[in-house]
Scaffold this motif. Sequence first.
Motif, mmCIF file in Angstrom:
data_model
loop_
_atom_site.group_PDB
_atom_site.id
_atom_site.type_symbol
_atom_site.label_atom_id
_atom_site.label_comp_id
_atom_site.label_asym_id
_atom_site.label_seq_id
_atom_site.Cartn_x
_atom_site.Cartn_y
_atom_site.Cartn_z
ATOM 1 N N ASP A 64 -10.485 -5.567 -12.467
ATOM 2 C CA ASP A 64 -10.472 -5.966 -13.873
ATOM 3 C C ASP A 64 -9.747 -4.953 -14.760
ATOM 4 O O ASP A 64 -9.643 -5.137 -15.972
ATOM 5 C CB ASP A 64 -11.904 -6.189 -14.388
ATOM 6 C CG ASP A 64 -12.823 -5.032 -14.036
ATOM 7 O OD1 ASP A 64 -12.307 -3.938 -13.714
ATOM 8 O OD2 ASP A 64 -14.052 -5.219 -14.082
ATOM 9 N N GLU A 65 -9.225 -3.883 -14.150
ATOM 10 C CA GLU A 65 -8.482 -2.882 -14.916
ATOM 11 C C GLU A 65 -6.971 -3.078 -14.772
ATOM 12 O O GLU A 65 -6.252 -3.153 -15.766
ATOM 13 C CB GLU A 65 -8.858 -1.467 -14.429
ATOM 14 C CG GLU A 65 -8.193 -0.346 -15.224
ATOM 15 C CD GLU A 65 -8.708 -0.253 -16.643
ATOM 16 O OE1 GLU A 65 -7.954 0.230 -17.514
ATOM 17 O OE2 GLU A 65 -9.865 -0.677 -16.894
ATOM 18 N N CYS A 66 -6.480 -3.190 -13.534
ATOM 19 C CA CYS A 66 -5.031 -3.335 -13.310
ATOM 20 C C CYS A 66 -4.647 -4.706 -12.797
ATOM 21 O O CYS A 66 -3.454 -5.039 -12.722
ATOM 22 C CB CYS A 66 -4.524 -2.265 -12.339
ATOM 23 S SG CYS A 66 -5.137 -2.463 -10.635
ATOM 24 N N GLY A 67 -5.637 -5.516 -12.408
ATOM 25 C CA GLY A 67 -5.350 -6.884 -11.961
ATOM 26 C C GLY A 67 -4.944 -6.993 -10.505
ATOM 27 O O GLY A 67 -4.621 -8.094 -10.029
ATOM 28 N N ALA A 68 -4.918 -5.886 -9.772
ATOM 29 C CA ALA A 68 -4.493 -5.911 -8.370
ATOM 30 C C ALA A 68 -5.523 -6.635 -7.507
ATOM 31 O O ALA A 68 -6.724 -6.587 -7.755
ATOM 32 C CB ALA A 68 -4.269 -4.498 -7.862
ATOM 33 N N LYS A 69 -5.018 -7.283 -6.449
ATOM 34 C CA LYS A 69 -5.907 -7.954 -5.503
ATOM 35 C C LYS A 69 -6.595 -6.914 -4.633
ATOM 36 O O LYS A 69 -5.969 -5.964 -4.164
ATOM 37 C CB LYS A 69 -5.104 -8.919 -4.632
ATOM 38 C CG LYS A 69 -5.966 -9.748 -3.684
ATOM 39 C CD LYS A 69 -5.122 -10.739 -2.910
ATOM 40 C CE LYS A 69 -5.991 -11.582 -1.980
ATOM 41 N NZ LYS A 69 -5.174 -12.568 -1.224
ATOM 42 N N ILE A 70 -7.900 -7.103 -4.425
ATOM 43 C CA ILE A 70 -8.675 -6.156 -3.630
ATOM 44 C C ILE A 70 -8.545 -6.520 -2.149
ATOM 45 O O ILE A 70 -8.881 -7.632 -1.747
ATOM 46 C CB ILE A 70 -10.159 -6.158 -4.041
ATOM 47 C CG1 ILE A 70 -10.291 -5.930 -5.549
ATOM 48 C CG2 ILE A 70 -10.926 -5.121 -3.256
ATOM 49 C CD1 ILE A 70 -9.619 -4.666 -6.045
ATOM 50 N N ILE A 71 -8.038 -5.604 -1.370
ATOM 51 C CA ILE A 71 -7.859 -5.824 0.065
ATOM 52 C C ILE A 71 -9.086 -5.296 0.801
ATOM 53 O O ILE A 71 -9.367 -4.097 0.807
ATOM 54 C CB ILE A 71 -6.590 -5.112 0.584
ATOM 55 C CG1 ILE A 71 -5.378 -5.545 -0.238
ATOM 56 C CG2 ILE A 71 -6.381 -5.396 2.058
ATOM 57 C CD1 ILE A 71 -5.078 -7.022 -0.178
ATOM 58 N N GLN A 72 -9.817 -6.213 1.431
ATOM 59 C CA GLN A 72 -11.052 -5.836 2.132
ATOM 60 C C GLN A 72 -10.794 -5.568 3.616
ATOM 61 O O GLN A 72 -11.428 -4.695 4.213
ATOM 62 C CB GLN A 72 -12.088 -6.966 1.997
ATOM 63 C CG GLN A 72 -12.454 -7.299 0.565
ATOM 64 C CD GLN A 72 -13.370 -6.273 -0.067
ATOM 65 O OE1 GLN A 72 -13.786 -5.320 0.583
ATOM 66 N NE2 GLN A 72 -13.687 -6.454 -1.348
ATOM 67 N N ASN A 73 -9.854 -6.296 4.204
ATOM 68 C CA ASN A 73 -9.626 -6.211 5.643
ATOM 69 C C ASN A 73 -8.501 -5.241 5.981
ATOM 70 O O ASN A 73 -7.603 -5.007 5.170
ATOM 71 C CB ASN A 73 -9.279 -7.593 6.207
ATOM 72 C CG ASN A 73 -10.374 -8.612 5.950
ATOM 73 O OD1 ASN A 73 -11.553 -8.276 6.044
ATOM 74 N ND2 ASN A 73 -9.989 -9.838 5.616
ATOM 75 N N ARG A 74 -8.553 -4.687 7.177
ATOM 76 C CA ARG A 74 -7.472 -3.823 7.634
ATOM 77 C C ARG A 74 -6.212 -4.645 7.861
ATOM 78 O O ARG A 74 -6.268 -5.865 8.094
ATOM 79 C CB ARG A 74 -7.871 -3.127 8.948
ATOM 80 C CG ARG A 74 -8.987 -2.117 8.785
ATOM 81 C CD ARG A 74 -9.198 -1.354 10.077
ATOM 82 N NE ARG A 74 -8.013 -0.588 10.441
ATOM 83 C CZ ARG A 74 -7.917 0.147 11.558
ATOM 84 N NH1 ARG A 74 -8.951 0.203 12.398
ATOM 85 N NH2 ARG A 74 -6.820 0.819 11.803
ATOM 86 N N LEU A 75 -5.077 -3.969 7.807
ATOM 87 C CA LEU A 75 -3.799 -4.652 7.972
ATOM 88 C C LEU A 75 -3.606 -5.023 9.443
ATOM 89 O O LEU A 75 -3.509 -4.158 10.317
ATOM 90 C CB LEU A 75 -2.654 -3.752 7.498
ATOM 91 C CG LEU A 75 -1.287 -4.419 7.352
ATOM 92 C CD1 LEU A 75 -1.349 -5.570 6.358
ATOM 93 C CD2 LEU A 75 -0.242 -3.406 6.919
ATOM 94 N N LYS A 76 -3.562 -6.333 9.709
ATOM 95 C CA LYS A 76 -3.340 -6.869 11.037
ATOM 96 C C LYS A 76 -2.258 -7.944 10.955
ATOM 97 O O LYS A 76 -1.934 -8.415 9.864
ATOM 98 C CB LYS A 76 -4.646 -7.448 11.604
ATOM 99 C CG LYS A 76 -5.761 -6.424 11.781
ATOM 100 C CD LYS A 76 -7.014 -7.083 12.312
ATOM 101 C CE LYS A 76 -8.141 -6.050 12.479
ATOM 102 N NZ LYS A 76 -9.383 -6.673 12.976
#
Length: 263
Positions: A18-30
């Motif tokens: 809610d500050e920068c609008g970036a999507k929160i990535i929960q999973n590791r990069l696969k």
Amino acid sequence: MNCKNCSNNLRAKQKFCDECGAKIIQNRLKPKVLAQQVNEHYFSIDNKLLLTFLDLFRKPEVVIVGYINGTRKKYIDVLQYFALSLTLTGIQVFLMSTFFKESTDISSQFINGFNDASTTTDNPFKDFDVNALNNYQGLIYILTVPFSAVGSWLAYYIIGERTYNFTEHLVINLYYSAQIIIITALLTILFLVFGLDYLIISSIVYILTFVYLFYILKRIFKTNFWNTLGRFSLVMAIYIGSFLIIGLITMLIVVIIAVALHK
């Protein structure tokens, strides 16, 4: 948990900061996650790339003026869009220099006319190689954007229409140029696949670039046909004039350096 982009404190299961609008990535990069991101940004029916491309035709003022006024999430960022267009140009140049090399050998009838225009050794078109020039298309596109921005900004400044400053005119011309570059690359590749003459393709696309610029100016500044035509003519006059001035200055510098070296 904190946002990895701005370090803002996040709530559990929060999807966007809610500050920068970036999507929160929960999973590791696969591979699966990477494929989903590529599909989301470039191939899904509602992706930003397709939407930006279509709306720059349907309602360019919404895309461009919206970006200038602060709308940055719905469409692709202007610099990213321009970079994408240059990438597509690189693909076009690669295909032209490999698979379609014979089709783009413009040193046939038209260029040979210039090459044979003079039998003297000082014929300026004697060693002119258009195919080699194509390899620098990306650099040429980059260098022309500031000139077109100066043309539009100065033209509207002269007539008293000073809604947008130079940087904002630069944004206008970056979006315009990126759209033209993408269309040029796509049409060139498509037409070459069907064996059409490259000179004809270039001429048609070249004309369409001016038509599209006229359309962009009309939609952004909301003027009628004749007012837009007058402004468009002034923009082109300044654009071409600035190119000529820079060209003459460059030639003068080269001549001075050459004379100095031979002394």
